[in-house]
Design a protein around this motif. Structure first.
Motif, PDB file in Angstrom:
ATOM      1  N   PHE A  47     -25.223 101.581  27.574  1.00 55.95           N
ATOM      2  CA  PHE A  47     -25.857 101.204  26.311  1.00 55.95           C
ATOM      3  C   PHE A  47     -26.289  99.738  26.333  1.00 55.95           C
ATOM      4  CE2 PHE A  47     -23.239 104.844  25.060  1.00 55.95           C
ATOM      5  CZ  PHE A  47     -24.077 105.532  24.203  1.00 55.95           C
ATOM      6  N   GLU A  48     -27.073  99.407  25.328  1.00 57.51           N
ATOM      7  CA  GLU A  48     -27.600  98.062  25.051  1.00 57.51           C
ATOM      8  C   GLU A  48     -28.972  97.883  25.688  1.00 57.51           C
ATOM      9  OE1 GLU A  48     -24.317  95.380  25.895  1.00 57.51           O
ATOM     10  OE2 GLU A  48     -23.142  96.377  24.345  1.00 57.51           O
ATOM     11  N   SER A  79     -30.293 104.428  22.778  1.00 52.10           N
ATOM     12  CA  SER A  79     -29.643 105.747  22.802  1.00 52.10           C
ATOM     13  C   SER A  79     -28.664 105.830  21.635  1.00 52.10           C
ATOM     14  CB  SER A  79     -28.823 105.928  24.081  1.00 52.10           C
ATOM     15  OG  SER A  79     -29.494 105.425  25.207  1.00 52.10           O
ATOM     16  N   ASP A 136     -32.852 106.941  20.615  1.00 49.92           N
ATOM     17  CA  ASP A 136     -32.869 106.508  19.216  1.00 49.92           C
ATOM     18  C   ASP A 136     -34.281 106.680  18.649  1.00 49.92           C
ATOM     19  OD1 ASP A 136     -34.405 104.330  20.025  1.00 49.92           O
ATOM     20  OD2 ASP A 136     -32.857 102.830  19.644  1.00 49.92           O
ATOM     21  N   ASP A 166     -30.551 105.067  14.135  1.00 52.58           N
ATOM     22  CA  ASP A 166     -29.537 104.011  14.114  1.00 52.58           C
ATOM     23  C   ASP A 166     -30.091 102.841  13.295  1.00 52.58           C
ATOM     24  OD1 ASP A 166     -31.451 103.617  16.156  1.00 52.58           O
ATOM     25  OD2 ASP A 166     -30.102 102.330  17.307  1.00 52.58           O
ATOM     26  N   ARG A 180     -27.641  91.956  12.073  1.00 53.84           N
ATOM     27  CA  ARG A 180     -29.082  91.873  11.818  1.00 53.84           C
ATOM     28  C   ARG A 180     -29.449  92.293  10.390  1.00 53.84           C
ATOM     29  NH1 ARG A 180     -30.728  95.125  17.126  1.00 53.84           N
ATOM     30  NH2 ARG A 180     -28.503  95.644  17.023  1.00 53.84           N
ATOM     31  N   LEU A 210     -20.061  97.667  23.444  1.00 52.50           N
ATOM     32  CA  LEU A 210     -20.070  99.124  23.261  1.00 52.50           C
ATOM     33  C   LEU A 210     -19.703  99.877  24.541  1.00 52.50           C
ATOM     34  CD1 LEU A 210     -20.733 101.732  21.755  1.00 52.50           C
ATOM     35  CD2 LEU A 210     -23.159 101.215  22.029  1.00 52.50           C
TER      36      LEU A 210
HETATM   37  C1  LIG Z   1     -26.603  99.619  21.784  1.00 52.85           C
HETATM   38  C2  LIG Z   1     -27.752 100.204  21.569  1.00 52.85           C
HETATM   39  O1  LIG Z   1     -28.433 100.124  20.442  1.00 52.85           O
HETATM   40  P1  LIG Z   1     -28.884  99.064  19.390  1.00 52.85           P
HETATM   41  O2  LIG Z   1     -30.369  99.060  19.476  1.00 52.85           O
HETATM   42  O3  LIG Z   1     -28.406  99.739  18.167  1.00 52.85           O
HETATM   43  O4  LIG Z   1     -28.238  97.748  19.662  1.00 52.85           O
HETATM   44  C3  LIG Z   1     -28.418 101.153  22.499  1.00 52.85           C
HETATM   45  O5  LIG Z   1     -29.338 101.833  22.026  1.00 52.85           O
HETATM   46  O6  LIG Z   1     -28.058 101.222  23.671  1.00 52.85           O
END
Ligand SMILES: C=C(OP(=O)(O)O)C(=O)O
Ligand SMILES: Nc1nc2c(ncn2[C@@H]2O[C@H](COP(=O)(O)OP(=O)(O)OP(=O)(O)O)[C@@H](O)[C@H]2O)c(=O)[nH]1
Length: 222
Positions: free
Chosen positions: A167-168, A152, A146, A194, A25, A87
């Motif tokens: 995650f994600e 997160s 985050d 992040d 991105r 992840l």
């Molecule tokens: C993978 C994650 O973050 P991102 O927004 O950086 O893709 C997440 O916050 O679970």
């Protein structure tokens, strides 16, 4: 630098996508420098972790041979990810290695807690990570939101077998719904920042970038 002192007991898992694929991105803005940015952000995140006295072991999980070499050069361990499976799969690989190490020490030996840390935190400071780990410590699992409050950046578990990474997307709410204690947000802005899109890098710069990211950023459009 990973002191191994009595107070240092955390194993940190640091999954990172191959630099040639990660931080897509940022591509339209960074152009050919995107790979350099991805590498620099990883290096600054890793440096901050390695300078956190509470961390006794750092395991980088990646399919990227260059990231493995950088980790080894810095004194971290590496786990090879056979394919880039996301992840959560990478976090589970790292947690399995941490659990296996604990099992190898025999019955009755204390299991060190684990923390998965996102590898895209270029303004992370060791004192922030120390504070996050201190607050997470008493809880079976804990999550740090985050900077947007949607995702997160850190997920911890006292027992690596019960990390349960989710995650994600809206992972902060997912982790909390799945029992993770929510770590207080105050005083740890770099641990929450992040970098996903170019504007995030400007926010991270305002907090103070690590040296690697600052050097690459200086040559990019401001
Ligand atoms: C993978 C994650 O973050 P991102 O927004 O950086 O893709 C997440 O916050 O679970
Ligand atoms: N080892 C490993 N790490 C991953 C994988 N996917 C994401 N990560 C890491 O997880 C963290 C958060 O991921 P994202 O924000 O999606 O990062 P990214 O994939 O580099 O960025 P985009 O390409 O812009 O989505 C980053 O530090 C990534 O390097 C994977 O398949 N394997």
């Amino acid at each position: 630098m990973m002191s191994g002192s009595p107070g240092s007991r955390w194993t940190v898992l640091l999954p990172v996508k191959p630099f040639a694929l990660g931080k897509s991105r940022l591509g339209s803005w960074a152009g050919a420098a995107r790979r350099d940015i991805a590498r620099a952000i990883f290096l600054d995140t890793m440096d901050a972790i390695l300078h956190t006295p509470e961390v006794c072991r750092l395991i980088v999980v990646t399919a990227d041979p260059e990231a493995h070499a950088l980790a080894a050069g810095a004194g971290a361990e590496g786990i090879h990810e056979a394919s880039v499976g996301g992840l959560n799969a990478a976090a589970r690989l790292g947690a399995a290695a941490a659990a296996a190490a604990a099992a190898g020490h025999g019955a009755g030996v204390r299991t060190d807690p684990v923390a998965v840390v996102a590898a895209d935190l270029p303004a992370l400071k060791p004192r922030e990570l120390a504070s996050v780990l201190a607050e997470a410590g008493p809880h079976p699992r804990a999550v740090l939101a985050d900077h947007r409050g949607h995702g997160s950046t850190v997920l911890t578990a006292q027992d690596p077998s019960f990390l349960l990474p989710g995650f994600e997307g809206a992972s902060r709410a997912r982790h909390a719904a799945n029992g993770a204690y929510e770590i207080a947000h105050s005083g740890v802005p770099g641990a929450r920042l992040d970098v996903d899109v170019p504007g995030d890098l400007a926010l991270a710069a305002a907090l103070g970038l690590g040296t690697h990211t600052a050097a690459v950023q200086a040559n990019l459009p401001q």
